[in-house]
Each structure stands twice: as C-alpha cells, then as structure tokens.
Design a protein around this motif. Structure first.
Motif, PDB file in Angstrom:
ATOM      1  N   LYS A 263      -0.087   6.465   9.824  1.00  0.00           N
ATOM      2  CA  LYS A 263      -1.281   7.239   9.494  1.00  0.00           C
ATOM      3  C   LYS A 263      -2.079   7.560  10.761  1.00  0.00           C
ATOM      4  CE  LYS A 263      -1.982   5.743   4.701  1.00  0.00           C
ATOM      5  NZ  LYS A 263      -2.860   4.988   3.777  1.00  0.00           N
ATOM      6  N   THR A 264      -2.118   6.578  11.683  1.00  0.00           N
ATOM      7  CA  THR A 264      -2.842   6.780  12.951  1.00  0.00           C
ATOM      8  C   THR A 264      -2.193   7.894  13.770  1.00  0.00           C
ATOM      9  OG1 THR A 264      -3.450   4.429  12.986  1.00  0.00           O
ATOM     10  CG2 THR A 264      -3.655   5.657  15.042  1.00  0.00           C
TER      11      THR A 264
ATOM     12  N   LYS B 121       2.833  -2.783   5.736  1.00  0.00           N
ATOM     13  CA  LYS B 121       1.426  -2.353   5.791  1.00  0.00           C
ATOM     14  C   LYS B 121       1.046  -1.953   7.218  1.00  0.00           C
ATOM     15  CE  LYS B 121      -0.791  -5.758   3.693  1.00  0.00           C
ATOM     16  NZ  LYS B 121      -1.889  -6.510   3.030  1.00  0.00           N
ATOM     17  N   ASP B 122       1.468  -2.760   8.187  1.00  0.00           N
ATOM     18  CA  ASP B 122       1.183  -2.437   9.595  1.00  0.00           C
ATOM     19  C   ASP B 122       1.864  -1.122   9.992  1.00  0.00           C
ATOM     20  OD1 ASP B 122      -0.281  -4.758   9.793  1.00  0.00           O
ATOM     21  OD2 ASP B 122       1.341  -5.928  10.717  1.00  0.00           O
TER      22      ASP B 122
ATOM     23  N   HIS C 272      -0.022   1.872   8.456  1.00  0.00           N
ATOM     24  CA  HIS C 272      -1.259   2.186   9.168  1.00  0.00           C
ATOM     25  C   HIS C 272      -0.961   2.845  10.516  1.00  0.00           C
ATOM     26  CE1 HIS C 272      -3.257  -1.235   6.693  1.00  0.00           C
ATOM     27  NE2 HIS C 272      -3.325  -0.081   6.063  1.00  0.00           N
ATOM     28  N   SER C 273       0.103   2.401  11.191  1.00  0.00           N
ATOM     29  CA  SER C 273       0.469   3.013  12.478  1.00  0.00           C
ATOM     30  C   SER C 273       0.913   4.460  12.279  1.00  0.00           C
ATOM     31  CB  SER C 273       1.588   2.208  13.149  1.00  0.00           C
ATOM     32  OG  SER C 273       2.808   2.322  12.434  1.00  0.00           O
TER      33      SER C 273
ATOM     34  N   GLN D 134       0.816  -1.221   0.000  1.00  0.00           N
ATOM     35  CA  GLN D 134       0.000   0.000   0.000  1.00  0.00           C
ATOM     36  C   GLN D 134       0.849   1.270   0.000  1.00  0.00           C
ATOM     37  OE1 GLN D 134      -2.720  -0.476   3.304  1.00  0.00           O
ATOM     38  NE2 GLN D 134      -3.764  -2.208   2.351  1.00  0.00           N
TER      39      GLN D 134
END
Length: 338
Positions: A332-333, A325-326, A329-330, A133
């Motif tokens: 982005k959080t 990917k993890d 996402h972290s 991603q």
C-alpha cells in the motif's frame, strides 16, 4: 538501530499463532474434551456456535457497498476456483508420482489425491484472510461458492483421479451451509444496516479470532483422538512431510502467480487467493471419505493426509498472518503517490 523484540511484543503481534500453539498443547493433554461426542458437544457448539458466530461478526463488519463490488470480481473468483479444482489435483498427481520412489504407503498416496479433490473450508480461510487484513468478502464468497461447487466437482474429480466416486449428501450440505454461514452473515448485515449496533465498543475481531481458536482446538482434539492407523511410524512421518511440502509449494505457487497478475489483483485480493485456493475442507472431506470408502480396512490410512492437512494449513496460516499484514502495508505504501 533495530528495535529489540521483547517476548511481550512478539506475543502481541503474533497472538493468533501463540493461541494456535496453546490449542495444540491443550488438545494433546486431553483430546477427549473437545472431540466429537465429547463433553463440549462440538457437533453443535462448533458447527452452530463458533462458526455461526464468526460469520455473524463478518456480517457486522463488512461494508455493504464493497460486497456488491466483490461479486463483480469474476476474474478473482475464477482464479481461486480453477486453482482449487483443476490446478491442485493436476499438481498433486505429479507430486504423488514423484514421492512414490520413496516407498510411501500406497493408501496414503491415495489419501493425498483425495485431499487435492476436496473443496475449500468455510471458516479457517475466511478468518485467516480477515486476520491478515485481506479481501474478506472475496474469501467468504469463494469459500461458500467453492463448497457448493464441491458437491458437484469433488465426486467427479475422485472418479477421474481414483476411479471411485460417491454421492455427496446434497440436501444436508446445503442446509448446513445455509444455517451456519449464509443466515448469520445476512443477519449481521441486517443488524448493521437497520440498527446502531456498531456504535457499541465491542472487540468483534478479537471475539471472532477466539471463536476460530475454539474451532482449531476441537480440530486438534479430533486429530489426536484418531485410532491407530495401521501405519508404521516412518509412514506417518513421511505423510506429515509430504503434506507439509505439498502445502508449502502450493502456497508459493498461489502467491507468486497472483502477485504476477498485479494489474488484475490487488494486495488484499492476493491474501484471499492465498488462503482460499490452498485450503481444503475437513468438514466436507471426512464425510465424503467415509461414504466413498465405507467398509474399507484402509479408511484410516486414506483419511490420514486430510487429518494432517487441515490442522497444518491452520498452523501455516497462523505463521503467515503477521508477515502478510506487513507485506500488505508495504504494498500500500508503494502505491501511494509521492
């Protein structure tokens, strides 16, 4: 309380990695099936089939407005190309001088230097970026642009680093990149813009990754079909270890450097940088080596590091996809307002 990871959950999350391992196993059983000039006719089915399909799907998936935005990210493109054509050759020269003390075959060391001079690939880096991603458009642009730059810079780098040079088949390379990458990409965009194709419920990402697995399978078939190299088992082991260490250190340097520049590069950009700046092309690399060292009895030894580097970068990439990917996402959080 930590959730127990079942085999089914692991396979679902890491199915690309599992697929890569299955490809290696199947290629090892009967490499002739997927090797060049084998029954699958990979010189056509891979180059004009699987690779073109992957970029056609990319054309369907890319947002037109984000394409124009990516073209303006000159700092991102500059970072990747400098890392590919300047930093890697410099680092590899130092790395080779260090491992010389272990008595590795001198022709293998030359092979490591030639790997460092190669341009990026136009398939694996893009698909792995997409699977993680990351910034897929940047990966496509830099893979294609890097391949064109390789036509000019790779011979110059080989001359500077080894004292040997060759003329890369300019016309053939341009035709190949145009027919297998640019045309499918543009066609995908045109179909997306002027038709309602995207209304259909087709798992494009899964199809694209299956095409990548086919490319990986044929790559390993070619690797397992290589004739005897004239090297001892110890030389081969040292070569594999050297390539692994070289790749892992380059990945770490690329990731750490790009994440330090967080004001310039976003998390998705970092993923594109990670794959595009450290991957090397087997498609362009092998023809260059065959032209440059034509008639050399040591051609197989010189080619061995590249033959190892290419599948290894795919394996390492497959291992990193889920973690990246993890991480994405972290990140982005963290950036979301509280």
């Amino acid at each position: 309380m930590r959730q127990r990871i079942t085999p089914k959950h692991f396979i679902k999350k890491n199915w690309l990695l599992v697929g890569i391992l299955c490809c290696i196993f199947l290629a090892g059983i009967y490499p002739k099936l997927g090797s060049k000039e084998g029954p699958l006719k990979t010189e056509y089915s891979v180059k004009y089939g699987a690779v073109s399909l992957m970029f056609l799907i990319s054309g369907f998936s890319l947002k037109t407005d984000s394409i124009f935005h990516t073209f303006q990210q000159y700092k991102l493109h500059l970072f990747i190309q400098i890392f590919t054509f300047i930093l890697i050759p410099i680092y590899t020269q130092g790395f080779v001088r260090f491992i010389t003390i272990f008595g590795i075959n001198s022709w293998v060391l030359k092979g490591l230097v030639t790997v460092a001079c190669m341009p990026p690939p136009v398939s694996s880096a893009v698909i792995l970026t997409r699977a993680a991603q990351g910034n897929e458009i940047a990966a496509i642009f830099n893979s294609v642009f890097g391949s064109f730059l390789g036509i000019i810079f790779t011979p110059i780098l080989l001359l500077f680093n080894l004292g040997s040079t060759t003329i890369v088949p300019l016309f053939g390379t341009v035709i190949q990149l145009t027919t297998t990458v640019l045309l499918p990409l543009v066609l995908g965009q045109l179909i997306k813009v002027f038709t309602q194709f995207r209304a259909h419920n087709i798992p494009l990402n899964t199809i694209s990754q299956c095409a990548l697995l086919f490319v990986i399978y044929t790559t390993f078939c070619d690797s397992f079909s290589v004739p005897e190299t004239g090297l001892s088992a110890l030389d081969v082991i040292f070569t594999i270890l050297s390539v692994l260490i070289l790749q892992i250190t380059l990945i770490i340097i690329s990731f750490k450097t790009s994440t330090l520049l967080k004001k310039v590069f976003g998390p998705a950009d970092v993923i594109a940088i990670l794959f595009c700046s450290t991957h090397k092309s087997l498609t362009l690399g092998i023809p260059i080596l065959k032209i440059m060292f034509h008639g050399y009895s040591h051609l197989s030894q010189i080619s061995l590091p590249l033959l190892i580097y290419h599948p290894t970068q795919i394996i390492l990439g497959g291992l990193m996809v889920s973690q990246l990917k993890d991480w994405l996402h972290s990140q982005k959080t963290k950036r979301l307002p509280i």
